[in-house]
Design a protein around this motif. Structure first.
Motif, PDB file in Angstrom:
ATOM      1  N   SER A  45       0.838  -1.246   0.092  1.00  0.00           N
ATOM      2  CA  SER A  45      -0.137   0.058  -0.050  1.00  0.00           C
ATOM      3  C   SER A  45       0.913   1.342   0.068  1.00  0.00           C
ATOM      4  O   SER A  45       0.396   2.293  -0.454  1.00  0.00           O
ATOM      5  CB  SER A  45      -0.983  -0.140   1.211  1.00  0.00           C
ATOM      6  OG  SER A  45      -1.853  -1.251   1.220  1.00  0.00           O
ATOM      7  N   LYS A  46       1.862   1.227   0.520  1.00  0.00           N
ATOM      8  CA  LYS A  46       2.826   2.235   0.612  1.00  0.00           C
ATOM      9  C   LYS A  46       3.500   2.764  -0.749  1.00  0.00           C
ATOM     10  O   LYS A  46       3.527   3.991  -0.880  1.00  0.00           O
ATOM     11  CB  LYS A  46       4.018   2.123   1.583  1.00  0.00           C
ATOM     12  CG  LYS A  46       4.904   3.114   1.910  1.00  0.00           C
ATOM     13  CD  LYS A  46       6.245   2.644   2.912  1.00  0.00           C
ATOM     14  CE  LYS A  46       6.881   3.880   3.292  1.00  0.00           C
ATOM     15  NZ  LYS A  46       8.258   3.602   4.134  1.00  0.00           N
ATOM     16  N   ASN A  47       3.426   1.927  -1.554  1.00  0.00           N
ATOM     17  CA  ASN A  47       3.926   1.974  -2.807  1.00  0.00           C
ATOM     18  C   ASN A  47       2.831   2.878  -3.974  1.00  0.00           C
ATOM     19  O   ASN A  47       3.251   3.230  -4.814  1.00  0.00           O
ATOM     20  CB  ASN A  47       4.184   0.686  -3.739  1.00  0.00           C
ATOM     21  CG  ASN A  47       5.827   0.155  -3.185  1.00  0.00           C
ATOM     22  OD1 ASN A  47       6.354   0.796  -2.426  1.00  0.00           O
ATOM     23  ND2 ASN A  47       5.739  -1.198  -3.382  1.00  0.00           N
ATOM     24  N   THR A  48       1.557   2.881  -3.238  1.00  0.00           N
ATOM     25  CA  THR A  48       0.427   3.432  -3.741  1.00  0.00           C
ATOM     26  C   THR A  48       0.500   5.085  -3.331  1.00  0.00           C
ATOM     27  O   THR A  48      -0.441   5.908  -3.918  1.00  0.00           O
ATOM     28  CB  THR A  48      -0.622   2.909  -3.583  1.00  0.00           C
ATOM     29  OG1 THR A  48      -1.094   3.161  -2.161  1.00  0.00           O
ATOM     30  CG2 THR A  48      -0.613   1.484  -4.087  1.00  0.00           C
ATOM     31  N   VAL A  50      -0.220   5.656  -0.118  1.00  0.00           N
ATOM     32  CA  VAL A  50      -1.022   5.683   1.058  1.00  0.00           C
ATOM     33  C   VAL A  50      -0.212   5.162   2.318  1.00  0.00           C
ATOM     34  O   VAL A  50       0.651   4.757   2.210  1.00  0.00           O
ATOM     35  CB  VAL A  50      -2.130   4.465   0.837  1.00  0.00           C
ATOM     36  CG1 VAL A  50      -2.923   4.379   2.149  1.00  0.00           C
ATOM     37  CG2 VAL A  50      -3.128   4.934  -0.337  1.00  0.00           C
ATOM     38  N   ASN A 102      -4.320  12.443   2.103  1.00  0.00           N
ATOM     39  CA  ASN A 102      -5.123  11.371   1.560  1.00  0.00           C
ATOM     40  C   ASN A 102      -5.935  10.208   2.708  1.00  0.00           C
ATOM     41  O   ASN A 102      -5.745   9.150   2.918  1.00  0.00           O
ATOM     42  CB  ASN A 102      -4.414  10.252   0.837  1.00  0.00           C
ATOM     43  CG  ASN A 102      -3.628  10.757  -0.610  1.00  0.00           C
ATOM     44  OD1 ASN A 102      -4.484  11.470  -1.274  1.00  0.00           O
ATOM     45  ND2 ASN A 102      -2.578  10.729  -0.512  1.00  0.00           N
ATOM     46  N   SER A 105      -8.197   7.473   1.603  1.00  0.00           N
ATOM     47  CA  SER A 105      -7.351   6.193   1.217  1.00  0.00           C
ATOM     48  C   SER A 105      -6.618   5.699   2.481  1.00  0.00           C
ATOM     49  O   SER A 105      -6.704   4.279   2.326  1.00  0.00           O
ATOM     50  CB  SER A 105      -6.345   6.679  -0.041  1.00  0.00           C
ATOM     51  OG  SER A 105      -6.925   7.051  -0.819  1.00  0.00           O
ATOM     52  N   TYR A 109      -7.567   1.686   3.090  1.00  0.00           N
ATOM     53  CA  TYR A 109      -6.536   0.729   2.936  1.00  0.00           C
ATOM     54  C   TYR A 109      -6.260   0.109   4.393  1.00  0.00           C
ATOM     55  O   TYR A 109      -5.749  -1.178   4.304  1.00  0.00           O
ATOM     56  CB  TYR A 109      -5.035   1.143   2.471  1.00  0.00           C
ATOM     57  CG  TYR A 109      -5.140   1.456   0.815  1.00  0.00           C
ATOM     58  CD1 TYR A 109      -4.091   0.583   0.026  1.00  0.00           C
ATOM     59  CD2 TYR A 109      -6.164   2.271   0.302  1.00  0.00           C
ATOM     60  CE1 TYR A 109      -4.441   0.722  -1.093  1.00  0.00           C
ATOM     61  CE2 TYR A 109      -6.301   2.459  -1.058  1.00  0.00           C
ATOM     62  CZ  TYR A 109      -5.305   1.505  -1.864  1.00  0.00           C
ATOM     63  OH  TYR A 109      -5.333   1.955  -3.378  1.00  0.00           O
ATOM     64  N   PHE A 225      -2.912  -6.627  -8.094  1.00  0.00           N
ATOM     65  CA  PHE A 225      -2.365  -5.699  -7.170  1.00  0.00           C
ATOM     66  C   PHE A 225      -0.819  -5.222  -7.416  1.00  0.00           C
ATOM     67  O   PHE A 225      -0.562  -3.882  -7.375  1.00  0.00           O
ATOM     68  CB  PHE A 225      -2.364  -6.096  -5.487  1.00  0.00           C
ATOM     69  CG  PHE A 225      -3.830  -6.289  -5.078  1.00  0.00           C
ATOM     70  CD1 PHE A 225      -4.883  -5.223  -5.653  1.00  0.00           C
ATOM     71  CD2 PHE A 225      -4.313  -6.997  -4.110  1.00  0.00           C
ATOM     72  CE1 PHE A 225      -6.034  -5.157  -5.352  1.00  0.00           C
ATOM     73  CE2 PHE A 225      -5.592  -7.013  -3.824  1.00  0.00           C
ATOM     74  CZ  PHE A 225      -6.477  -6.151  -4.208  1.00  0.00           C
ATOM     75  N   LYS A 226      -0.020  -6.238  -7.401  1.00  0.00           N
ATOM     76  CA  LYS A 226       1.283  -6.124  -7.778  1.00  0.00           C
ATOM     77  C   LYS A 226       1.811  -5.234  -8.946  1.00  0.00           C
ATOM     78  O   LYS A 226       2.607  -4.655  -9.043  1.00  0.00           O
ATOM     79  CB  LYS A 226       2.021  -7.245  -7.598  1.00  0.00           C
ATOM     80  CG  LYS A 226       2.164  -7.674  -6.039  1.00  0.00           C
ATOM     81  CD  LYS A 226       2.994  -9.334  -5.804  1.00  0.00           C
ATOM     82  CE  LYS A 226       2.572 -10.051  -6.897  1.00  0.00           C
ATOM     83  NZ  LYS A 226       3.221 -11.450  -6.264  1.00  0.00           N
ATOM     84  N   SER A 228      -0.240  -3.510 -10.614  1.00  0.00           N
ATOM     85  CA  SER A 228      -0.580  -2.089 -10.703  1.00  0.00           C
ATOM     86  C   SER A 228       0.389  -0.960  -9.884  1.00  0.00           C
ATOM     87  O   SER A 228       0.443   0.068 -10.455  1.00  0.00           O
ATOM     88  CB  SER A 228      -1.943  -1.957  -9.758  1.00  0.00           C
ATOM     89  OG  SER A 228      -1.746  -2.171  -8.436  1.00  0.00           O
ATOM     90  N   ILE A 229       1.272  -1.591  -9.207  1.00  0.00           N
ATOM     91  CA  ILE A 229       2.535  -0.531  -8.740  1.00  0.00           C
ATOM     92  C   ILE A 229       3.607  -1.183  -9.085  1.00  0.00           C
ATOM     93  O   ILE A 229       4.745  -0.884  -8.516  1.00  0.00           O
ATOM     94  CB  ILE A 229       2.299  -0.781  -7.111  1.00  0.00           C
ATOM     95  CG1 ILE A 229       2.285  -2.091  -6.553  1.00  0.00           C
ATOM     96  CG2 ILE A 229       1.017  -0.028  -6.759  1.00  0.00           C
ATOM     97  CD1 ILE A 229       1.967  -2.201  -4.932  1.00  0.00           C
TER      98      ILE A 229
END
Length: 267
Positions: A45-48, A50, A102, A105, A109, A225-226, A228-229
């Motif tokens: 999630s941190k990679n997005t 968030v 955010n 988010s 998350y 998921f993976k 997407s980032i």
């Protein structure tokens, strides 16, 4: 390849020891495993961009799993489940004091991580207690069906794979591998039914179908998921395998459905 094989062998031994060592070891191991998966999800999630509330997430995840597990060993008044409410409220209140653009988010998350990782492990844990007391047969049977489905899908896919199953999210998966995984898992279900006779062959075959189909979809969800980032692995805890979440992604959707199925035919 050598590192991957050694890691896989050691991890399988640890898994088997947790199953055969009794209810308390089984409980501790899977609470820890679920929180490790939650930690890796929070890392993704941190990679997005968030900033999840890790501490609150861990507290809620540990409380949910721990409260359910404690109820398997001792009579517990359901009113104590209300303690979950202030923990949930903490996520929202805590966000007030964080400097973030955010908040929606961050909060979303945090809860998604618990739903996606901890609750499926609670369902898998509940499978071992489906008849009221700890019985490793169903828990072991579940993983045998899942492992052989994954192995069969890989082997059939490598040898016969021609038609892509879901190329957008996982280019290596094929329909041939998917069918091979179902077949391999079904054969395992037949073998398992000869030794673990609490449930009939039809029940084990049904479980194998659920696990093969939903385990594959769960794998695709994590791949989605993976991708997407632009991340290859969920973590690095298991050398040669990636993260814990990578190894247990097939459980995350299949375990809750298997639990519902077993609950419906048991009670």
């Amino acid at each position: 390849m050598k590192t991957r094989a050694i890691t896989g062998f050691v991890f399988i031994i640890v898994m088997l020891v947790s199953l055969f060592s009794g209810a308390y070891v089984f409980t501790g191991f899977y609470i820890l495993l679920s929180l490790l998966c939650l930690n890796e999800f929070f890392g993704l999630s941190k990679n997005t961009g968030v900033a999840v509330n890790r501490l609150a997430g861990f507290l809620i995840g540990a409380f949910v799993f721990g409260f359910y597990a404690y109820g398997r060993f001792q009579d517990v008044d359901a009113k104590y489940a209300l303690l979950l409410i202030p923990l949930i409220a903490l996520v929202f209140i805590w966000e007030l004091y964080r400097k973030s653009d955010n908040p929606f988010s961050n909060i979303a998350y945090t809860f998604l991580g618990i739903i996606y990782t901890v609750l499926p492990f609670v369902c898998y844990y509940a499978i071992a207690f489906i008849d009221g007391s700890y019985n490793y047969h169903l828990a072991l049977g579940f993983f045998l069906l899942l492992w052989t489905s994954d192995t069969g899908a890989y082997l059939f896919g490598v040898k016969l794979g021609r038609n892509k199953l879901f190329e957008r999210h996982s280019p290596k998966k094929s329909w041939e591998g998917f069918i091979g995984g179902i077949s391999t898992s079904a054969f395992t279900a037949y073998i398992v039914s000869l030794y673990f006779t609490e449930y009939s062959l039809i029940n084990w075959l049904t479980m194998s179908l659920i696990i093969s189909c939903l385990g594959t979809l769960a794998d695709l969800v994590e791949s989605m998921f993976k991708r997407s980032i632009n991340v290859k692995d969920s973590g690095s805890l298991l050398p040669g395998h990636g993260g814990v979440l990578d190894r247990f992604d097939g459980l995350l959707i299949s375990a809750p459905i298997v639990f519902v199925y077993l609950y419906l035919i048991t009670y």
